[in-house]
Design a protein around this motif. Sequence first.
Motif, PDB file in Angstrom:
ATOM      1  N   GLU A  67       2.859  12.489   3.848  1.00 37.23           N
ATOM      2  CA  GLU A  67       2.307  11.150   4.027  1.00 37.23           C
ATOM      3  C   GLU A  67       1.884  10.533   2.701  1.00 37.23           C
ATOM      4  O   GLU A  67       1.988   9.320   2.506  1.00 37.23           O
ATOM      5  N   ALA A  68       1.401  11.375   1.775  1.00 37.05           N
ATOM      6  CA  ALA A  68       1.010  10.864   0.460  1.00 37.05           C
ATOM      7  C   ALA A  68       2.217  10.285  -0.266  1.00 37.05           C
ATOM      8  O   ALA A  68       2.137   9.227  -0.900  1.00 37.05           O
ATOM      9  N   ALA A  69       3.359  10.967  -0.167  1.00 33.17           N
ATOM     10  CA  ALA A  69       4.584  10.471  -0.796  1.00 33.17           C
ATOM     11  C   ALA A  69       5.036   9.170  -0.149  1.00 33.17           C
ATOM     12  O   ALA A  69       5.466   8.234  -0.831  1.00 33.17           O
ATOM     13  N   PHE A  70       4.927   9.103   1.171  1.00 36.26           N
ATOM     14  CA  PHE A  70       5.331   7.897   1.894  1.00 36.26           C
ATOM     15  C   PHE A  70       4.486   6.699   1.466  1.00 36.26           C
ATOM     16  O   PHE A  70       4.998   5.619   1.177  1.00 36.26           O
ATOM     17  N   THR A  71       3.174   6.906   1.409  1.00 39.30           N
ATOM     18  CA  THR A  71       2.269   5.830   1.016  1.00 39.30           C
ATOM     19  C   THR A  71       2.529   5.384  -0.420  1.00 39.30           C
ATOM     20  O   THR A  71       2.548   4.192  -0.728  1.00 39.30           O
ATOM     21  N   LEU A  72       2.751   6.351  -1.302  1.00 43.51           N
ATOM     22  CA  LEU A  72       2.987   6.035  -2.707  1.00 43.51           C
ATOM     23  C   LEU A  72       4.295   5.274  -2.885  1.00 43.51           C
ATOM     24  O   LEU A  72       4.364   4.296  -3.643  1.00 43.51           O
ATOM     25  N   LEU A  73       5.344   5.695  -2.189  1.00 37.71           N
ATOM     26  CA  LEU A  73       6.625   4.993  -2.279  1.00 37.71           C
ATOM     27  C   LEU A  73       6.482   3.541  -1.814  1.00 37.71           C
ATOM     28  O   LEU A  73       6.920   2.615  -2.505  1.00 37.71           O
ATOM     29  N   CYS A  74       5.864   3.348  -0.653  1.00 36.66           N
ATOM     30  CA  CYS A  74       5.709   1.990  -0.122  1.00 36.66           C
ATOM     31  C   CYS A  74       4.873   1.121  -1.048  1.00 36.66           C
ATOM     32  O   CYS A  74       5.153  -0.069  -1.232  1.00 36.66           O
ATOM     33  N   THR A  75       3.854   1.714  -1.654  1.00 32.26           N
ATOM     34  CA  THR A  75       3.015   0.974  -2.589  1.00 32.26           C
ATOM     35  C   THR A  75       3.811   0.529  -3.804  1.00 32.26           C
ATOM     36  O   THR A  75       3.714  -0.620  -4.249  1.00 32.26           O
ATOM     37  N   ARG A  76       4.618   1.427  -4.342  1.00 33.48           N
ATOM     38  CA  ARG A  76       5.413   1.090  -5.524  1.00 33.48           C
ATOM     39  C   ARG A  76       6.449   0.007  -5.218  1.00 33.48           C
ATOM     40  O   ARG A  76       6.666  -0.906  -6.022  1.00 33.48           O
ATOM     41  N   VAL A  77       7.084   0.118  -4.057  1.00 27.54           N
ATOM     42  CA  VAL A  77       8.068  -0.899  -3.675  1.00 27.54           C
ATOM     43  C   VAL A  77       7.384  -2.245  -3.492  1.00 27.54           C
ATOM     44  O   VAL A  77       7.863  -3.280  -3.969  1.00 27.54           O
ATOM     45  N   LEU A  78       6.237  -2.240  -2.818  1.00 29.20           N
ATOM     46  CA  LEU A  78       5.508  -3.485  -2.580  1.00 29.20           C
ATOM     47  C   LEU A  78       5.050  -4.113  -3.891  1.00 29.20           C
ATOM     48  O   LEU A  78       5.140  -5.331  -4.078  1.00 29.20           O
ATOM     49  N   LYS A  79       4.574  -3.294  -4.813  1.00 29.80           N
ATOM     50  CA  LYS A  79       4.156  -3.807  -6.121  1.00 29.80           C
ATOM     51  C   LYS A  79       5.335  -4.413  -6.866  1.00 29.80           C
ATOM     52  O   LYS A  79       5.220  -5.463  -7.497  1.00 29.80           O
TER      53      LYS A  79
END
Length: 288
Positions: A67-79
């Motif tokens: 889940e940490a990887a999922f959240t980090l990926l989505c955050t980077r894409v959104l940024k």
Amino acid sequence: MNDYQDCGSEIAESLPEIDEPFSNHLNRDLRDSLHGTLVNTFTRPDFQKRLLGCRVFSGPSEIASGEAAFTLLCTRVLKSLTDGPELDIARAIVAFSDDPHCQLAALQTVTRSLGEAWCSDSTNFASLTAAVSRLHLALNVNSCALQAQSVGTDCPSIRFVLPKGETHRFATALVEEHFRIRGWHTHVQYSCNRHELKKVLAFDRPSVICLSWSDSRLKPSVNDLLEFLSEHRPENTLFIAGGPASVAKMGWLFKRGVDNVFSDTYLARECAEMHVALITKQIGGQKI
């Protein structure tokens, strides 16, 4: 369907913190937005197992997983889509996971976050259009590599029907991909070509018809489409609908012959597969 949205805050709070410069605010917003479309998925043990194999570099020598990887990926894409550094979204998603379900879940989460930013006036039309275009490009690139289950002549089929004038097509493409990787025959049908649509319904006899309706101003066009479908809809074909306008006009759609309305992709797919199981004794292209 709104019951799932009420669970969103509980799941958002359970997601792990990611220590990354300048991303704390975005991480918090992203966790708060994990409801509706994805809540049903995150609460499932099978998706938790899928996430176990997901990886994202969180530092020079550190790797986030699950889940940490999922959240980090989505955050980077959104940024990257808003004000962050340029990112090859398609490549980042493939590096994150080779599981198509996890890849699509990431795209959906980012898309939902953008939609909420639009509803709260946190972004403008030009920025939103550019962001969605980049996500659509990433989906097109990755869909060529996403392996679907074996598709045969006896596999179920779904026709996505868009009313005349509907321009919001990325969400439809995402949902279509969810069905495709499960082994469904999929096709997007534009209702303005009534002759072709009539021929498709008569000869292809799809297992499911899905109305994709986002713009409530298109209600007259949708009304005409519903009248047409009520006359030409094949027997035993499930008729579902999705999109913001469909959810807002749920009661009206039920009165016009729609069987169910969904704001959750996974619930829609489950409903469609249950329908197919009852009618043809098969799910997602596989016999049961």
